[in-house]
Design an enzyme around this catalytic site. Structure first.
Site, short mmCIF file in Angstrom:
data_model
loop_
_atom_site.label_atom_id
_atom_site.label_comp_id
_atom_site.label_asym_id
_atom_site.label_seq_id
_atom_site.Cartn_x
_atom_site.Cartn_y
_atom_site.Cartn_z
N GLU A 591 8.01 32.45 9.39
CA GLU A 591 7.87 33.32 10.55
C GLU A 591 8.79 34.54 10.42
O GLU A 591 8.43 35.64 10.80
CB GLU A 591 8.16 32.53 11.82
CG GLU A 591 7.35 32.94 13.01
CD GLU A 591 5.87 33.09 12.75
OE1 GLU A 591 5.30 32.25 12.04
OE2 GLU A 591 5.29 34.07 13.26
N GLU A 640 0.24 36.20 2.19
CA GLU A 640 0.65 34.87 2.64
C GLU A 640 1.20 34.04 1.48
O GLU A 640 2.08 33.21 1.68
CB GLU A 640 -0.52 34.13 3.31
CG GLU A 640 -0.95 34.74 4.63
CD GLU A 640 0.13 34.69 5.72
OE1 GLU A 640 1.03 33.83 5.63
OE2 GLU A 640 0.06 35.51 6.65
N ASP A 644 4.61 32.19 1.43
CA ASP A 644 4.74 30.76 1.15
C ASP A 644 5.82 30.50 0.10
O ASP A 644 6.62 29.58 0.22
CB ASP A 644 3.41 30.18 0.63
CG ASP A 644 2.41 29.97 1.76
OD1 ASP A 644 2.82 30.03 2.94
OD2 ASP A 644 1.22 29.75 1.46
#
Ligand SMILES: *[C@@H]1O[C@H](CO)[C@@H](O)[C@H](O)[C@H]1NC(C)=O
Ligand SMILES: *[C@@H]1O[C@H](CO)[C@@H](O)[C@H](O)[C@H]1NC(C)=O
Ligand SMILES: *[C@@H]1O[C@H](CO)[C@@H](O)[C@H](O)[C@H]1NC(C)=O
Ligand SMILES: *[C@@H]1O[C@H](CO)[C@@H](O)[C@H](O)[C@H]1NC(C)=O
Ligand SMILES: *[C@@H]1O[C@H](CO)[C@@H](O)[C@H](O)[C@H]1NC(C)=O
Length: 738
Positions: A591, A640, A644
């Protein structure tokens, strides 16, 4: 994501530096002391380092007791055991840890070799989702026999839920309560009394008393441009059944037939004469399909979402004269006081004009049918609160339409789940406060806050060390991360439930569930209108505490970790720290990275030296086969994937930091995993979901890649699991990104 890069950086940066001036003598004395301290620490750490090395050589190559290995590998290998794991660890034998162990054993398939397929090792048997588990928790709360104040909001929520679950009473009431509502709306020609039609009156009642908008949507929401004052917005409607043009070639006639037989069924359940019902149902469908043709397709709607018009109610009346706008809007948005000169936001004016023409034509030719059309729509909208016959008819229609539009069937949901959702919709703030009281104690909150601080510090330190990042990007990222606000678990008002006390004195519970349902619906509408005029309305915290997704809100630069996420199996203050850092910790990093990770992509970070690394990442991900035998990589998921990778790397750094300052760690009993192995397992657990549930628009890689991509890029993983060189999780090449 819409992160604003110009969010007042720089100004705050200088505040965070130590003041330039100050007493120079004082400062040099401190510097001298610091130097001395540093020398001592350096000496001691060299000493400690040699001791550790000695102990390591001694420990790591001692013969190991062969244990029944859950890893499916001989465990008598000479494992590399780092200093932190040289010290004995205590098994955590509390009920909390035993439940976690059970969960791990149930969701993972430990007969799979972790170095080949860690996803199956961790998630091979995973069923259901955390979101479902949370709903079960809400069910337990709503079914517990608690003691609450008579007349309190909690009591109302409990009674509402049990009235929803009381299917015997709902069946016994039959269609009676619904017939009464139809009478109140002036009746219809199909059954019961039929008074002459007043179109505007029926529409006004539907909008204000039943929250039903048959021809358009009207809602209160912030103005699209600053200062974002709440304003009435009018938009095209959303029809459940797709009758637009794009479907006309394929199965269109069949969908129409299914829809027709559904409406016939509703009419007959309400006691109508079949041939009369058929006639009215047919015209209702014809109206819906005419209106559907004027709808903007969803994609276009989204891209053109910014195109809106401000018009006065008076102007709207001229452009779409079939509807008495002022009286309908006034009734719906009381206690606001509206006048013809009131400005409203209109999102699709063409639709409203066309809709008005259709209504005028119908009003001339088929006045009575328009009333039936509106009532059919209401009955559809109320079907969740009606008896099983209405619900079964609806379920059958949905199933048929999904088949005809080639969508996978919806799983049938148990009654309690429907009732939890309806109680949630009706009593959200109360349910939020109860959930938080039950599952998120102040000590959980402070433990989560402590974890967040450790994660944030590790990220800030790490940002300084990324060789490929240029100074400007580094400073931007650093500023964003240091300045971010955080809400942990729940907003203030849910942690202090007294604040939400008086919200429901206008919700009246009645013997009929349908009436209670409608009362709560009116109460909710009134609450939304009231709260939008308060300076800091509750709904600004848009996330329910039981949600299982973290959020980042760019407008107030705040990250939100709902209590639903800070629950077993991702977080508990009494878990081994490895679990909290691996699961909740990596979620927190993700986040935080979301705030700036777009800066790292080509096109944003022109001065960054990471092109080769990103290419490396592409190859790295492409090397993994997917369950269906293909391999997957797309630019779509690059951002993403980068995040990750960072999620794992930073969480691991933070965990190692924590171990080096606070020694001693617990592990799970019976599971022969070292703390670091447990860390990786809990990291992978966050990604567990059935691969078939992947949405084609999902910006993430599929779950197995989200596990294997980052883990195989982490040398520590291969080390702690002693993966032979060349196995999928110990590849020959890695990418130096984080
Ligand atoms: C677990 O993995 C083994 C080995 O790959 C496989 O044979 C077995 O079917 C798996 N069990 C389940 C329940 O998926
Ligand atoms: C029709 O109206 C009369 C008088 O208003 C009322 O007594 C009667 O119950 C109504 N019938 C139905 C079926 O609702
Ligand atoms: C509804 O009200 C509007 C505005 O007063 C009017 O133009 C329209 O004719 C009315 N519709 C009916 C069917 O009475
Ligand atoms: C609800 O309670 C508040 C405070 O007790 C009161 O001011 C308000 O008028 C009540 N509303 C209704 C509809 O009874
Ligand atoms: C394999 O799975 C991926 C991701 O789930 C999907 O995008 C791809 O289309 C699938 N390929 C085939 C041939 O089914």
């Amino acid at each position: 994501m819409g992160t604003n890069p110009a969010m007042g950086m720089g100004a705050l940066w200088s505040q965070e530096r130590p003041p330039e001036e100050g007493q120079p003598t004082e400062r040099s004395r401190w510097q001298a002391m610091a130097r001395q301290l540093l020398t001592t620490v350096l000496f001691l750490s060299v000493l400690l380092g040699s001791c550790v090395l000695f102990v390591y050589i001694f420990w790591s190559c001692r013969p190991r007791v062969p244990l029944p290995s859950p890893l499916g590998e001989p465990s008598s290998l000479c494992l590399f055991v780092p200093s932190s794991e040289l010290f004995p660890t205590d098994p955590c034998d509390t009920p909390v840890c035993r439940r976690l162990l059970e969960h791990y054993l149930k969701s993972g398939n430990i007969s799979v070799a972790p170095c080949t397929d860690f996803f199956s090792f961790a998630c091979g048997k995973a069923k259901g989702t955390l979101a479902e588990e949370i709903k079960r928790q809400l069910q337990r709360i709503l079914e517990s026999s608690g003691s609450w104040h008579p007349g309190s909001e909690e009591e109302k929520a409990f009674q509402f839920y049990s009235s929803c679950m009381d299917t015997d009473a709902i069946e016994a009431a039959g269609a009676g309560p619904l017939r009464q509502i139809i009478e109140e709306l002036g009746g219809w020609q199909i059954s019961g009394n039929w008074t002459s039609l007043d179109f505007n009156r029926t529409l006004r009642l539907l909008m204000s008393q039943y929250g039903h908008f048959p021809f358009f949507r009207a809602y209160l929401s912030p103005h699209p441009s600053p200062p974002h004052q709440p304003v009435i917005q009018i938009d095209q409607p959303e029809f459940d059944i797709p009758l637009g043009q794009e479907l006309e070639q394929k199965n269109y006639a069949q969908i129409l037939r299914e829809y027709l037989s559904y409406l016939n069924c509703l009419g007959e359940l309400l006691g109508g004469n079949p041939s009369k019902v058929q006639e009215h149902a047919y015209l209702s469908i014809s109206i819906t399909s005419q209106l559907s043709r004027f709808l903007r397709p969803p994609g276009q709607q989204r891209t053109q979402g910014k195109l809106f018009q401000m018009v006065t109610i008076e102007q709207l009346q001229e452009m779409a004269p079939a509807i008495d706008w002022l009286s309908c809007l006034q009734a719906t948005f009381t206690p606001m006081s509206l006048s013809p000169s009131q400005l409203v936001v209109v999102h699709n004016l063409d639709y409203l004009q066309d809709m008005s023409k259709v209504l005028e034509k119908q009003l001339l030719e088929h006045r009575d049918f328009l009333q039936s059309h509106m009532i059919f729509g209401l009955v559809e909208a109320l079907s969740p609160a009606l008896n099983s016959k209405f619900q079964d008819a609806r379920r059958l229609l949905n199933q048929k339409v999904r088949e005809l539009t080639e969508q996978p069937p919806m799983p049938t949901r148990p009654r309690w789940m429907e009732c939890v959702e309806q109680t949630d919709a009706a009593f959200k703030p109360t349910l939020a406060a109860m959930f938080v009281r039950e599952t998120f104690s102040p000590s959980t909150q402070s433990a989560a806050m402590e974890l967040f601080t450790a994660i944030k510090d590790a990220l800030i330190t790490h940002l300084r060390r990324l060789p490929w990042m240029d100074e400007e990007t580094r400073k931007k990222a650093h500023d964003k991360v240091t300045q971010v606000q955080v809400t942990m678990g729940a907003p203030e008002w849910a942690l202090k439930p007294a604040l939400a006390r008086q919200e429901y004195n206008d919700t009246h519970l009645r013997p009929s569930y349908l009436q209670s349902f409608l009362s709560s619906l009116r109460s909710r509408q009134a609450r939304i209108i009231q709260s939008s005029f308060q300076p800091s309305p509750h709904h600004r915290w848009k996330v329910s505490p039981w949600e299982v997704k973290a959020h980042y809100s760019p407008s107030d630069h705040m990250v939100v970790f709902p209590a639903g996420l800070l629950q077993p199996p991702f977080f508990h203050p009494d878990y081994p720290r490895a679990v909290n850092f691996g699961a909740a910790g990596s979620i927190m990093v993700l986040e935080l990275l979301r705030i700036f990770s777009h800066l790292l992509l080509p096109g944003f970070c022109l001065a960054c030296d990471n092109r080769a690394i990103l290419q490396c990442l592409e190859h790295h991900y492409a090397a993994f086969p997917l369950p269906n035998g293909t391999s997957f990589y797309g630019f779509r998921t690059l951002q993403e994937d980068v995040a990750d990778m960072g999620g794992l790397a930073i969480a691991l750094k933070a965990y190692n930091n924590r171990l080096s300052w606070h020694r001693g760690e617990t592990t799970l009993p019976r599971l022969d995993l070292s703390p670091h192995q447990l860390f990786f397992l809990s990291y992978a657990q966050v990604m567990c979901r059935e691969p078939s549930t992947q949405d084609s628009q999902d910006p993430h890689s599929p779950p197995s890649l989200r596990v294997h991509g980052p883990l195989s890029n982490t040398p520590a993983f291969a080390r702690y699991f002693s993966c032979p060189y060349g196995t999928p999780l110990n590849p020959s090449r890695r990418c130096q990104l984080w």
